[in-house]
Design a protein around this motif. Structure first.
Motif, PDB file in Angstrom:
ATOM      1  N   LYS A 259      44.732 -16.253  33.222  1.00 52.58           N
ATOM      2  CA  LYS A 259      43.819 -17.314  32.788  1.00 52.58           C
ATOM      3  C   LYS A 259      42.870 -16.785  31.717  1.00 52.58           C
ATOM      4  O   LYS A 259      42.549 -17.486  30.750  1.00 52.58           O
ATOM      5  N   THR A 275      29.713 -13.867  36.404  1.00 53.13           N
ATOM      6  CA  THR A 275      29.462 -15.237  36.866  1.00 53.13           C
ATOM      7  C   THR A 275      29.561 -16.223  35.712  1.00 53.13           C
ATOM      8  O   THR A 275      30.134 -17.315  35.833  1.00 53.13           O
ATOM      9  N   ILE A 278      33.400 -16.743  34.617  1.00 55.83           N
ATOM     10  CA  ILE A 278      34.227 -17.667  35.405  1.00 55.83           C
ATOM     11  C   ILE A 278      33.749 -19.108  35.254  1.00 55.83           C
ATOM     12  O   ILE A 278      34.541 -20.044  35.354  1.00 55.83           O
ATOM     13  N   ALA A 279      32.449 -19.279  34.964  1.00 56.22           N
ATOM     14  CA  ALA A 279      31.943 -20.628  34.696  1.00 56.22           C
ATOM     15  C   ALA A 279      32.498 -21.143  33.377  1.00 56.22           C
ATOM     16  O   ALA A 279      32.916 -22.302  33.266  1.00 56.22           O
ATOM     17  N   GLU A 282      35.907 -22.176  33.725  1.00 58.18           N
ATOM     18  CA  GLU A 282      36.057 -23.247  34.717  1.00 58.18           C
ATOM     19  C   GLU A 282      36.997 -22.807  35.841  1.00 58.18           C
ATOM     20  O   GLU A 282      37.830 -23.566  36.326  1.00 58.18           O
ATOM     21  N   ASP A 283      36.845 -21.541  36.220  1.00 60.46           N
ATOM     22  CA  ASP A 283      37.650 -20.944  37.291  1.00 60.46           C
ATOM     23  C   ASP A 283      36.860 -21.023  38.592  1.00 60.46           C
ATOM     24  O   ASP A 283      35.837 -20.353  38.754  1.00 60.46           O
ATOM     25  N   THR A 284      37.330 -21.841  39.513  1.00 63.34           N
ATOM     26  CA  THR A 284      36.622 -22.024  40.793  1.00 63.34           C
ATOM     27  C   THR A 284      37.210 -21.172  41.912  1.00 63.34           C
ATOM     28  O   THR A 284      36.749 -21.235  43.052  1.00 63.34           O
ATOM     29  N   GLU A 285      38.240 -20.379  41.599  1.00 65.98           N
ATOM     30  CA  GLU A 285      38.927 -19.617  42.645  1.00 65.98           C
ATOM     31  C   GLU A 285      38.543 -18.137  42.663  1.00 65.98           C
ATOM     32  O   GLU A 285      38.781 -17.444  43.635  1.00 65.98           O
ATOM     33  N   THR A 286      37.968 -17.633  41.577  1.00 66.36           N
ATOM     34  CA  THR A 286      37.713 -16.206  41.433  1.00 66.36           C
ATOM     35  C   THR A 286      36.239 -15.892  41.646  1.00 66.36           C
ATOM     36  O   THR A 286      35.371 -16.582  41.111  1.00 66.36           O
ATOM     37  N   SER A 287      35.959 -14.828  42.412  1.00 61.81           N
ATOM     38  CA  SER A 287      34.581 -14.388  42.633  1.00 61.81           C
ATOM     39  C   SER A 287      34.190 -13.360  41.581  1.00 61.81           C
ATOM     40  O   SER A 287      35.059 -12.696  40.986  1.00 61.81           O
TER      41      SER A 287
END
Length: 327
Positions: A259, A275, A278-279, A282-287
């Motif tokens: 991605k 942080t 990933i914002a 628009e990745d909501t699965e990865t910490s």
């Protein structure tokens, strides 16, 4: 006290000296030495062990891999002889006489080694010994005094010494930890690291409780890493697929990396925290922790070849820098 002199061999002599090749009980899969076969309780390990013992004793292929026909000693220590007989009824029509089975034995350091050596003297063509399970033969009497690592390592080393001295394969069945290591399944071996540390080959078998399919991974000093898909059918584990090295490598790479490559395709450069990255993706699965870890592990292999330079620096917060290098 006189200390014996080190026995050494120079590299030139070693290079020129023909040495016996490693004996493979199952070609490319089970070499001589000490092996651990690990899986969750009631997953079907004993069915596989009995099938393996039967095929090796007969010299039949195991999952298409050639076997070294030899005598086999199978210590199935959590079973009764009646239960083993019932399994044999379901597995074979004709059982080999050179597969010998025992349902009881002594513990390591308390007579097991002597029992095995006696059996090897009586049946010198024995090249495979299976101990199911390791827990039944462990000598835990010194755990408090010496520490669990030392005791585990000593127990495993005692079995390895038998394998190495006689140039045979000794495999013991063991359990997995309940808490899984998502990064390295070989860390799931139950007990201290002394168990896995002394072994030559490790097999890890996993499956969902209600699933007929299982995954078997193998790694060792004398074999290549292998990843196999198995299916439990008619009381036997059948090989469905062996994954290629490329497939294995692809599965080890988190989706976040792919991605990220797509995200950076139109970017000249980017800077921010994990942080913020990933914002932006628009990745909501990865910490955020996975971001930092994945970049450290896979950036050289997946970002650099795409002309993306990656660096990181901590200034209060840890910042990530990407810059596209013009080729």
């Amino acid at each position: 006290m006189s200390v014996p002199k080190l026995e050494v061999i120079d590299a030139e002599t070693l290079l020129a000296t023909p040495l016996p090749k490693t004996l493979f009980i199952v070609d490319k899969l089970l070499p001589q030495g000490l092996s651990i076969f690990c899986g969750a309780s009631k997953i079907g390990k004993s069915w596989l062990m009995l099938d393996l013992a039967n095929k090796v004793a007969k010299g039949e292929p195991m999952w298409g891999f050639a076997t070294c026909k030899c005598d086999v000693l199978y210590l199935t220590l959590e079973d009764t002889i009646v239960r083993v007989q019932e399994r044999l009824y379901k597995l074979v029509d004709e059982a080999p006489s050179n597969l010998r089975i025992a349902v009881a034995c002594e513990k390591i350091g308390k007579g097991l080694e002597e029992q095995i050596n006696t059996a090897l003297n009586e049946y010198p063509n024995t090249k495979l010994i299976i101990i199911d399970t390791f827990q039944k033969v462990r000598n835990s009497s010194g755990a408090v005094r010496d520490g669990m690592y030392a005791v585990d390592y000593a127990d495993v080393s005692a079995l390895k010494a038998i394998a190495d001295k006689n140039k045979i394969a000794v495999m013991f069945v063991h359990h997995l930890r309940k808490v899984k290591d998502l990064d390295d399944p070989f860390n799931d071996v139950s007990g201290s690291t002394g168990i896995a540390g002394a072994a030559d080959t490790i097999f890890i078998m996993s499956r969902a409780r209600s699933d007929k399919n299982a995954n078997l991974i193998v790694s060792g000093r004398d074999i290549n890493y292998q990843d196999m898909e198995l299916l439990f059918e008619k009381c036997k584990w059948q090989l469905q697929k062996i994954k290629t090295e490329n497939e294995i490598q692809q599965e080890q790479v988190p989706n976040f990396i792919f991605k990220l490559c797509d995200f950076l395709f139109l970017q000249t450069e980017w800077c921010g925290t994990a942080t913020e990255l990933i914002a932006a993706m628009e990745d909501t699965e990865t910490s955020p922790n996975i971001v930092t870890k994945s970049l450290g592990r896979f950036a050289d292999k997946y970002l650099t070849p795409n002309g993306i330079q990656y660096s990181t620096k901590k200034s209060g917060k840890r910042y990530i820098y990407f810059k596209k290098i013009q080729k």
